[in-house]
Enzyme design. Structure first.
Site, PDB file in Angstrom:
ATOM      1  N   PHE A   1      21.590  60.264  69.735  1.00  0.00           N
ATOM      2  CA  PHE A   1      22.733  60.618  68.886  1.00  0.00           C
ATOM      3  C   PHE A   1      23.472  59.388  68.378  1.00  0.00           C
ATOM      4  O   PHE A   1      23.839  59.315  67.216  1.00  0.00           O
ATOM      5  CB  PHE A   1      23.730  61.480  69.684  1.00  0.00           C
ATOM      6  CG  PHE A   1      23.379  62.935  69.706  1.00  0.00           C
ATOM      7  CD1 PHE A   1      22.255  63.423  69.064  1.00  0.00           C
ATOM      8  CD2 PHE A   1      24.213  63.836  70.366  1.00  0.00           C
ATOM      9  CE1 PHE A   1      21.940  64.766  69.088  1.00  0.00           C
ATOM     10  CE2 PHE A   1      23.907  65.186  70.394  1.00  0.00           C
ATOM     11  CZ  PHE A   1      22.776  65.652  69.762  1.00  0.00           C
TER      12      PHE A   1
ATOM     13  N   ASP B   1      13.831  67.706  75.849  1.00  0.00           N
ATOM     14  CA  ASP B   1      12.498  67.567  75.237  1.00  0.00           C
ATOM     15  C   ASP B   1      11.330  67.836  76.197  1.00  0.00           C
ATOM     16  O   ASP B   1      10.173  67.878  75.771  1.00  0.00           O
ATOM     17  CB  ASP B   1      12.344  66.175  74.610  1.00  0.00           C
ATOM     18  CG  ASP B   1      12.663  65.045  75.590  1.00  0.00           C
ATOM     19  OD1 ASP B   1      12.342  65.162  76.787  1.00  0.00           O
ATOM     20  OD2 ASP B   1      13.235  64.023  75.140  1.00  0.00           O
TER      21      ASP B   1
ATOM     22  N   ILE C   1      14.674  50.799  78.068  1.00  0.00           N
ATOM     23  CA  ILE C   1      14.499  51.341  79.421  1.00  0.00           C
ATOM     24  C   ILE C   1      13.025  51.447  79.815  1.00  0.00           C
ATOM     25  O   ILE C   1      12.672  51.277  80.986  1.00  0.00           O
ATOM     26  CB  ILE C   1      15.242  52.688  79.584  1.00  0.00           C
ATOM     27  CG1 ILE C   1      15.252  53.109  81.045  1.00  0.00           C
ATOM     28  CG2 ILE C   1      14.700  53.770  78.672  1.00  0.00           C
ATOM     29  CD1 ILE C   1      16.268  54.158  81.378  1.00  0.00           C
TER      30      ILE C   1
ATOM     31  N   THR D   1      13.867  57.663  73.148  1.00  0.00           N
ATOM     32  CA  THR D   1      13.773  57.008  71.823  1.00  0.00           C
ATOM     33  C   THR D   1      12.445  56.261  71.682  1.00  0.00           C
ATOM     34  O   THR D   1      11.887  56.191  70.591  1.00  0.00           O
ATOM     35  CB  THR D   1      14.950  56.028  71.576  1.00  0.00           C
ATOM     36  OG1 THR D   1      15.016  55.111  72.672  1.00  0.00           O
ATOM     37  CG2 THR D   1      16.275  56.750  71.432  1.00  0.00           C
TER      38      THR D   1
ATOM     39  N   ASN E   1      20.794  50.380  79.794  1.00  0.00           N
ATOM     40  CA  ASN E   1      21.161  50.942  78.497  1.00  0.00           C
ATOM     41  C   ASN E   1      21.219  49.819  77.469  1.00  0.00           C
ATOM     42  O   ASN E   1      21.653  48.720  77.783  1.00  0.00           O
ATOM     43  CB  ASN E   1      22.540  51.615  78.598  1.00  0.00           C
ATOM     44  CG  ASN E   1      22.689  52.733  77.610  1.00  0.00           C
ATOM     45  OD1 ASN E   1      21.914  53.692  77.658  1.00  0.00           O
ATOM     46  ND2 ASN E   1      23.635  52.639  76.704  1.00  0.00           N
TER      47      ASN E   1
ATOM     48  N   CYS F   1      12.630  88.288  67.523  1.00  0.00           N
ATOM     49  CA  CYS F   1      11.795  88.972  68.520  1.00  0.00           C
ATOM     50  C   CYS F   1      11.198  90.237  67.891  1.00  0.00           C
ATOM     51  O   CYS F   1      11.704  90.749  66.893  1.00  0.00           O
ATOM     52  CB  CYS F   1      12.708  89.339  69.691  1.00  0.00           C
ATOM     53  SG  CYS F   1      11.884  90.214  71.026  1.00  0.00           S
TER      54      CYS F   1
ATOM     55  N   HIS G   1      20.825  70.248  80.347  1.00  0.00           N
ATOM     56  CA  HIS G   1      21.077  70.882  79.044  1.00  0.00           C
ATOM     57  C   HIS G   1      19.940  71.800  78.611  1.00  0.00           C
ATOM     58  O   HIS G   1      19.823  72.109  77.425  1.00  0.00           O
ATOM     59  CB  HIS G   1      21.365  69.800  77.989  1.00  0.00           C
ATOM     60  CG  HIS G   1      22.638  69.052  78.254  1.00  0.00           C
ATOM     61  ND1 HIS G   1      22.920  67.803  77.741  1.00  0.00           N
ATOM     62  CD2 HIS G   1      23.729  69.394  78.993  1.00  0.00           C
ATOM     63  CE1 HIS G   1      24.123  67.410  78.163  1.00  0.00           C
ATOM     64  NE2 HIS G   1      24.621  68.344  78.919  1.00  0.00           N
TER      65      HIS G   1
ATOM     66  N   CYS H   1      16.591  91.471  74.204  1.00  0.00           N
ATOM     67  CA  CYS H   1      15.769  92.042  75.286  1.00  0.00           C
ATOM     68  C   CYS H   1      15.308  90.983  76.295  1.00  0.00           C
ATOM     69  O   CYS H   1      14.626  91.302  77.255  1.00  0.00           O
ATOM     70  CB  CYS H   1      14.555  92.771  74.709  1.00  0.00           C
ATOM     71  SG  CYS H   1      13.309  91.642  74.040  1.00  0.00           S
TER      72      CYS H   1
HETATM   73  P1  NAD Z   1      23.526  59.222  73.210  1.00  0.00           P
HETATM   74  O1  NAD Z   1      22.813  59.257  71.899  1.00  0.00           O
HETATM   75  O2  NAD Z   1      24.992  59.483  73.216  1.00  0.00           O
HETATM   76  O3  NAD Z   1      23.312  57.805  73.883  1.00  0.00           O
HETATM   77  C1  NAD Z   1      22.054  57.238  74.000  1.00  0.00           C
HETATM   78  C2  NAD Z   1      22.239  55.863  74.621  1.00  0.00           C
HETATM   79  O4  NAD Z   1      20.944  55.348  74.892  1.00  0.00           O
HETATM   80  C3  NAD Z   1      22.942  54.867  73.698  1.00  0.00           C
HETATM   81  O5  NAD Z   1      23.993  54.253  74.422  1.00  0.00           O
HETATM   82  C4  NAD Z   1      21.843  53.841  73.334  1.00  0.00           C
HETATM   83  O6  NAD Z   1      22.331  52.533  73.247  1.00  0.00           O
HETATM   84  C5  NAD Z   1      20.877  53.994  74.482  1.00  0.00           C
HETATM   85  N1  NAD Z   1      19.471  53.777  74.135  1.00  0.00           N
HETATM   86  C6  NAD Z   1      18.790  54.212  73.053  1.00  0.00           C
HETATM   87  N2  NAD Z   1      17.487  53.879  73.147  1.00  0.00           N
HETATM   88  C7  NAD Z   1      17.356  53.186  74.317  1.00  0.00           C
HETATM   89  C8  NAD Z   1      16.266  52.573  74.963  1.00  0.00           C
HETATM   90  N3  NAD Z   1      15.044  52.580  74.454  1.00  0.00           N
HETATM   91  N4  NAD Z   1      16.502  51.959  76.161  1.00  0.00           N
HETATM   92  C9  NAD Z   1      17.755  51.909  76.704  1.00  0.00           C
HETATM   93  N5  NAD Z   1      18.816  52.483  76.117  1.00  0.00           N
HETATM   94  C10 NAD Z   1      18.620  53.120  74.948  1.00  0.00           C
HETATM   95  O7  NAD Z   1      22.749  60.195  74.180  1.00  0.00           O
HETATM   96  P2  NAD Z   1      23.270  60.993  75.443  1.00  0.00           P
HETATM   97  O8  NAD Z   1      24.233  60.185  76.225  1.00  0.00           O
HETATM   98  O9  NAD Z   1      22.062  61.514  76.122  1.00  0.00           O
HETATM   99  O10 NAD Z   1      24.095  62.221  74.812  1.00  0.00           O
HETATM  100  C11 NAD Z   1      23.620  62.954  73.709  1.00  0.00           C
HETATM  101  C12 NAD Z   1      23.406  64.442  73.970  1.00  0.00           C
HETATM  102  O11 NAD Z   1      22.404  64.954  73.058  1.00  0.00           O
HETATM  103  C13 NAD Z   1      22.818  64.736  75.305  1.00  0.00           C
HETATM  104  O12 NAD Z   1      23.190  66.012  75.685  1.00  0.00           O
HETATM  105  C14 NAD Z   1      21.331  64.699  75.040  1.00  0.00           C
HETATM  106  O13 NAD Z   1      20.583  65.437  75.931  1.00  0.00           O
HETATM  107  C15 NAD Z   1      21.214  65.334  73.672  1.00  0.00           C
HETATM  108  N6  NAD Z   1      20.035  64.791  72.957  1.00  0.00           N
HETATM  109  C16 NAD Z   1      18.811  64.969  73.535  1.00  0.00           C
HETATM  110  C17 NAD Z   1      17.685  64.431  72.961  1.00  0.00           C
HETATM  111  C18 NAD Z   1      16.353  64.634  73.670  1.00  0.00           C
HETATM  112  O14 NAD Z   1      16.163  65.647  74.352  1.00  0.00           O
HETATM  113  N7  NAD Z   1      15.421  63.682  73.574  1.00  0.00           N
HETATM  114  C19 NAD Z   1      17.773  63.709  71.770  1.00  0.00           C
HETATM  115  C20 NAD Z   1      19.048  63.562  71.176  1.00  0.00           C
HETATM  116  C21 NAD Z   1      20.177  64.099  71.807  1.00  0.00           C
END
Ligand code: NAD
Length: 242
Positions: free
Chosen positions: A35, A106, A231, A28, A213, A150, A121, A132
C-alpha cells in the site's frame, strides 16, 4: 548490513521459539504491490484511496466498483512465494519458527510450505456466498463478469477482512498467544499502520525484537536489530548462514 545479518543469523540459530509478524512488504518481491511504498497502491490512480475501496461500506454500496478494484489490484493468481516466504517455511521445518502471523491475504506463506499460518486479514483464496454460505475458490471471482454470484442468487464475498470489519477472534487469540510466548519476534514488510493488527506486537516481551523493513517504522526504537533491506534477501541470507 552484513553485521546485522550475522547477528540475526546467530539469534535464529540459538532459538527454537521464533514468531514472524509480517505485512504486504513480504510479498512485493513476488510482484504484489504493497500500500505505502512509492509503487504501492496508495500511489495508483483510482478515484478513492484503497482504504475506502476496501471498506465494508464500500463493498455494500458500490459492489461492482469494489470488485473492479479488487480484481485489478488485489488478485495476483500467478504470484509465487519469494525468498522471504521460503526462508520462513524452512525455519518452521527446522522446528525453530512457531508461527507466521500475516496481515497478507495472498496465501503465499502456505504455498511456500508454512503450516502454522495465522491470517489476520483472511485470504483471497476463500470466498463465501453471503446468503447460503456456499464456498467458492478464487477462480470463481476471477472468471465472474461483474459481481460474482452464487447459484442461489446471493452475492459472493471474499473471506478478506475489509476496513470497518472486525478481526476473527480465534485467529487473534492464537496470534496474541504466539507473540506473548515468543522468545524472538521478527517483524517484517509492514509499515505497522493498520490497526488492530499492528498493535499486536505490543504483546511481545521476549528476548529479541527484529525489524526488517525497507523504510522506518514507529517501532524502530524498540528493536534490537533493524535491517532496512529487502526482506527476501535478508531472511534468506540469515537462514543460510547456519
Ligand atoms: P504497507 O503497504 O502499509 O507497508 C508495507 C511496508 O513494507 C512498507 O513500510 C515498505 O517500506 C515495506 N516493504 C515493501 N517491500 C519490502 C521488501 N521487499 N522488503 C522489506 N520491506 C518492504 O503494508 P501493511 O503494513 O501490510 O498494511 C497494508 C494492509 O493491506 C495490510 O492489511 C495488508 O495485509 C494489506 N495488503 C495485503 C497485500 C497482500 O496480501 N500481499 C498487498 C497489499 C496490501
Amino acid at each position: 548490513m552484513n553485521t546485522e545479518i550475522n547477528d540475526l543469523a546467530k539469534i535464529l540459530q540459538n532459538s527454537n521459539n521464533i514468531v514472524f509478524f509480517g505485512g504486504a512488504g513480504v510479498s512485493t518481491e513476488s510482484g504484489i504491490p504493497d500500500f505505502r511504498s512509492a509503487d504501492g497502491l496508495y500511489n495508483s490512480s483510482y478515484s478513492y484511496p484503497p482504504e475506502t475501496m476496501l471498506s465494508r461500506s464500500f463493498f455494500d454500496t458500490h459492489t461492482e466498483e469494489f470488485y473492479r478494484f479488487y480484481k485489478d489490484k488485489m488478485l495476483h493468481p500467478n504470484a509465487k512465494p519469494n525468498k522471504a516466504h521460503l526462508a520462513l517455511a524452512e525455519l518452521e521445518k527446522q522446528n525453530k519458527l512457531k508461527a507466521v502471523i500475516t496481515q497478507n491475504v495472498d496465501g503465499l506463506h502456505t504455498s511456500a510450505g508454512s503450516v502454522n499460518v495465522l491470517e489476520l486479514h483472511g485470504s483471497i483464496l476463500r470466498n463465501y456466498c453471503m446468503l447460503c454460505n456456499e464456498a467458492y475458490p478464487l477462480d470463481k471471482i476471477i472468471l465472474s463478469l461483474g459481481i460474482p454470484q452464487c447459484l442461489c442468487g446471493g452475492i459472493i464475498k471474499p473471506d478478506v477482512v475489509l476496513y470497518e470489519e472486525g478481526l476473527d477472534q480465534s485467529v487473534m487469540k492464537k496470534a496474541v498467544r504466539a507473540i506473548t510466548t515468543a522468545e524472538v519476534l521478527i517483524v517484517g514488510g509492514t509499515s505497522l499502520n493498520v490497526y488492530p493488527a499492528a498493535g499486536m506486537i505490543n504483546y511481545f516481551s521476549g528476548e529479541n525484537l527484529i525489524l526488517i523493513n525497507k523504510s522506518k517504522t514507529a517501532y524502530d526504537k524498540y528493536a534490537d536489530i533493524i535491517i532496512n533491506e529487502n526482506i527476501g534477501k535478508a531472511l534468506f541470507e540469515a537462514v543460510n548462514k547456519f
